[in-house]
Scaffold this motif. Structure first.
Motif, PDB file in Angstrom:
ATOM      1  N   GLN A 175      -2.642  -2.903  -9.449  1.00  0.00           N
ATOM      2  CA  GLN A 175      -4.099  -2.844  -9.483  1.00  0.00           C
ATOM      3  C   GLN A 175      -4.731  -2.984  -8.095  1.00  0.00           C
ATOM      4  O   GLN A 175      -5.923  -2.750  -7.913  1.00  0.00           O
ATOM      5  N   MET A 176      -3.920  -3.375  -7.106  1.00  0.00           N
ATOM      6  CA  MET A 176      -4.439  -3.472  -5.743  1.00  0.00           C
ATOM      7  C   MET A 176      -4.894  -2.110  -5.241  1.00  0.00           C
ATOM      8  O   MET A 176      -5.725  -2.012  -4.341  1.00  0.00           O
ATOM      9  N   LEU A 177      -4.353  -1.035  -5.834  1.00  0.00           N
ATOM     10  CA  LEU A 177      -4.741   0.316  -5.429  1.00  0.00           C
ATOM     11  C   LEU A 177      -6.209   0.589  -5.724  1.00  0.00           C
ATOM     12  O   LEU A 177      -6.846   1.421  -5.070  1.00  0.00           O
ATOM     13  N   ARG A 178      -6.769  -0.085  -6.732  1.00  0.00           N
ATOM     14  CA  ARG A 178      -8.181   0.153  -7.058  1.00  0.00           C
ATOM     15  C   ARG A 178      -9.089  -1.036  -6.760  1.00  0.00           C
ATOM     16  O   ARG A 178     -10.286  -0.854  -6.550  1.00  0.00           O
ATOM     17  N   PRO A 181      -9.199  -4.148  -0.934  1.00  0.00           N
ATOM     18  CA  PRO A 181      -9.661  -3.304   0.184  1.00  0.00           C
ATOM     19  C   PRO A 181      -8.523  -2.413   0.666  1.00  0.00           C
ATOM     20  O   PRO A 181      -7.361  -2.788   0.614  1.00  0.00           O
ATOM     21  N   TRP A 182      -8.869  -1.243   1.140  1.00  0.00           N
ATOM     22  CA  TRP A 182      -7.837  -0.345   1.650  1.00  0.00           C
ATOM     23  C   TRP A 182      -7.191  -0.935   2.895  1.00  0.00           C
ATOM     24  O   TRP A 182      -7.823  -1.678   3.644  1.00  0.00           O
ATOM     25  N   GLY A 183      -5.940  -0.574   3.095  1.00  0.00           N
ATOM     26  CA  GLY A 183      -5.292  -0.996   4.336  1.00  0.00           C
ATOM     27  C   GLY A 183      -4.061  -1.845   4.145  1.00  0.00           C
ATOM     28  O   GLY A 183      -3.406  -2.210   5.123  1.00  0.00           O
ATOM     29  N   LEU A 184      -3.716  -2.200   2.895  1.00  0.00           N
ATOM     30  CA  LEU A 184      -2.501  -2.972   2.656  1.00  0.00           C
ATOM     31  C   LEU A 184      -1.278  -2.179   3.120  1.00  0.00           C
ATOM     32  O   LEU A 184      -1.229  -0.960   3.016  1.00  0.00           O
ATOM     33  N   ALA A 185      -0.267  -2.900   3.626  1.00  0.00           N
ATOM     34  CA  ALA A 185       0.935  -2.228   4.113  1.00  0.00           C
ATOM     35  C   ALA A 185       1.777  -1.672   2.976  1.00  0.00           C
ATOM     36  O   ALA A 185       2.422  -0.628   3.121  1.00  0.00           O
ATOM     37  N   GLY A 186       1.799  -2.375   1.834  1.00  0.00           N
ATOM     38  CA  GLY A 186       2.646  -1.915   0.747  1.00  0.00           C
ATOM     39  C   GLY A 186       2.408  -2.652  -0.554  1.00  0.00           C
ATOM     40  O   GLY A 186       1.817  -3.742  -0.568  1.00  0.00           O
ATOM     41  N   LEU A 187       2.886  -2.049  -1.645  1.00  0.00           N
ATOM     42  CA  LEU A 187       2.809  -2.639  -2.981  1.00  0.00           C
ATOM     43  C   LEU A 187       4.166  -2.474  -3.652  1.00  0.00           C
ATOM     44  O   LEU A 187       4.738  -1.383  -3.635  1.00  0.00           O
ATOM     45  N   ALA A 188       4.672  -3.543  -4.244  1.00  0.00           N
ATOM     46  CA  ALA A 188       5.947  -3.478  -4.965  1.00  0.00           C
ATOM     47  C   ALA A 188       5.694  -3.772  -6.437  1.00  0.00           C
ATOM     48  O   ALA A 188       5.194  -4.852  -6.782  1.00  0.00           O
ATOM     49  N   VAL A 189       6.032  -2.804  -7.284  1.00  0.00           N
ATOM     50  CA  VAL A 189       5.851  -2.933  -8.736  1.00  0.00           C
ATOM     51  C   VAL A 189       7.247  -3.072  -9.336  1.00  0.00           C
ATOM     52  O   VAL A 189       7.949  -2.085  -9.552  1.00  0.00           O
ATOM     53  N   ILE A 190       7.653  -4.313  -9.598  1.00  0.00           N
ATOM     54  CA  ILE A 190       9.011  -4.607 -10.045  1.00  0.00           C
ATOM     55  C   ILE A 190       9.032  -4.751 -11.564  1.00  0.00           C
ATOM     56  O   ILE A 190       8.532  -5.729 -12.116  1.00  0.00           O
ATOM     57  N   LYS A 191       9.572  -3.732 -12.236  1.00  0.00           N
ATOM     58  CA  LYS A 191       9.656  -3.729 -13.693  1.00  0.00           C
ATOM     59  C   LYS A 191       8.308  -4.028 -14.334  1.00  0.00           C
ATOM     60  O   LYS A 191       8.177  -4.890 -15.196  1.00  0.00           O
ATOM     61  N   GLY A 192       7.303  -3.283 -13.878  1.00  0.00           N
ATOM     62  CA  GLY A 192       5.953  -3.465 -14.395  1.00  0.00           C
ATOM     63  C   GLY A 192       5.347  -2.151 -14.833  1.00  0.00           C
ATOM     64  O   GLY A 192       5.841  -1.072 -14.502  1.00  0.00           O
ATOM     65  N   GLU A 199      -7.752   3.268 -13.872  1.00  0.00           N
ATOM     66  CA  GLU A 199      -8.542   3.745 -12.741  1.00  0.00           C
ATOM     67  C   GLU A 199      -7.700   3.797 -11.470  1.00  0.00           C
ATOM     68  O   GLU A 199      -8.119   4.387 -10.465  1.00  0.00           O
ATOM     69  N   VAL A 200      -6.522   3.178 -11.514  1.00  0.00           N
ATOM     70  CA  VAL A 200      -5.609   3.212 -10.369  1.00  0.00           C
ATOM     71  C   VAL A 200      -5.345   4.649  -9.931  1.00  0.00           C
ATOM     72  O   VAL A 200      -5.310   4.955  -8.732  1.00  0.00           O
ATOM     73  N   TRP A 201      -5.175   5.534 -10.893  1.00  0.00           N
ATOM     74  CA  TRP A 201      -4.817   6.919 -10.570  1.00  0.00           C
ATOM     75  C   TRP A 201      -5.942   7.639  -9.858  1.00  0.00           C
ATOM     76  O   TRP A 201      -5.717   8.430  -8.933  1.00  0.00           O
ATOM     77  N   LYS A 202      -7.172   7.394 -10.271  1.00  0.00           N
ATOM     78  CA  LYS A 202      -8.314   8.014  -9.597  1.00  0.00           C
ATOM     79  C   LYS A 202      -8.425   7.517  -8.163  1.00  0.00           C
ATOM     80  O   LYS A 202      -8.690   8.303  -7.236  1.00  0.00           O
TER      81      LYS A 202
END
Length: 277
Positions: A175-178, A181-192, A199-202
């Motif tokens: 959900q950090m994608l939506r 704030p923009w600019g995070l280095a990365g997101l790890a979705v572990i078995k989620g 709205e993440v996709w938009k």
């Protein structure tokens, strides 16, 4: 010490020296009290228990969101056990501070367990087309995650921050994608789960190639988060970023089940090191 003594003694008479030393002692005590007060207020602002938070002492930060029913400290111990105690030490040596915030109590029954959002209507498996628990996700983000990211943006900068989560914590991390704030280095979705109607996709479509690096993990025998759902998520994310799977979207699949495994943990560790190297 020499500077302090020289400042206090100088060429002053004995009574002045005594007064100066006393004044410095009082000043030092005031600074200590102020430091304690500020640190307690930071912990209160972050909305997490002090034992769960290690404010950044290095140039990079990994924020780890625990699964439903766990806690920051419990999940920290789990990751350490899965890697024979090397998960944090290896990251620390590379300049990465690891922070484990606590999810709130009372969102999911029983009331004493910690959850990031309300449970979906179906547990086995969690279907991407299920309705996303948007309200509880946003509430938790604004009360727990957002204050933490605000603090980190002012200390190390969001370009030096990765958010990772496991199971329900992984859904929150996506959900950090939506929300973040923009600019995070990365997101790890572990078995989620990343919900198909989210709205993440938009938001990801708008960010495109500017979106953060993403790690998705799955296990062959996971009956909660199915491998095919994770693989479909990876393809959909890569398409929106305008790249191929394996470029900005990394997928790790092992032969485990829904429980966190050494393979997941080492995959996360290695991926974080590759981004911050």
């Amino acid at each position: 010490i020499a500077f302090v003594l020289k400042s206090a003694i100088g060429n002053y008479p004995p009574e002045t020296v005594q007064r100066n030393l006393f004044s410095m002692s009082v000043h030092r005590a005031q600074c200590w009290i102020l430091a304690v007060f500020v640190s307690e207020n930071i912990r209160a602002t972050l909305g997490v228990q002090g034992a769960m938070v290690r404010l950044p002492t290095r140039e990079h930060v990994l924020v780890v969101l625990h699964p439903m029913g766990s806690s920051g400290q419990s999940y920290r111990e789990n990751l350490q056990n899965l890697t024979e105690g090397s998960f944090e030490s290896t990251l620390n040596e590379a300049g990465v501070t690891v922070i484990y915030p606590d999810a709130p109590l009372g969102i999911c029954p029983p009331e004493l367990q910690r959850c990031w959002h309300k449970k979906p209507p179906r547990d086995f498996p969690q279907y991407p087309e299920d309705e996303e628990p948007t309200e509880s996700i946003e509430s938790t983000y604004h009360t727990v995650v957002e204050p933490l990211l605000l603090e980190l943006s002012q200390t190390v900068g969001l370009e030096n921050v990765i958010v990772a989560g496991y199971s329900q914590g992984a859904t929150m991390a996506s959900q950090m994608l939506r929300l973040a704030p923009w600019g995070l280095a990365g997101l790890a979705v572990i078995k989620g789960n990343v919900y198909a109607n989210s709205e993440v996709w938009k938001c990801l479509k708008v960010q495109g190639a500017g979106a953060p690096e993403v790690l998705l993990t799955a296990s062959s025998y996971d009956k909660v988060i199915l491998v095919e759902h994770v693989q479909h998520t990876a393809k959909r994310m890569s398409n929106l970023m305008g790249t191929a799977v394996g470029n900005k979207v990394t997928v790790h699949v092992d032969d485990g089940n829904h429980y966190m495994s050494p393979g997941d943990t080492y995959a996360l560790q290695g991926w974080v090191l590759s981004i911050f190297s």
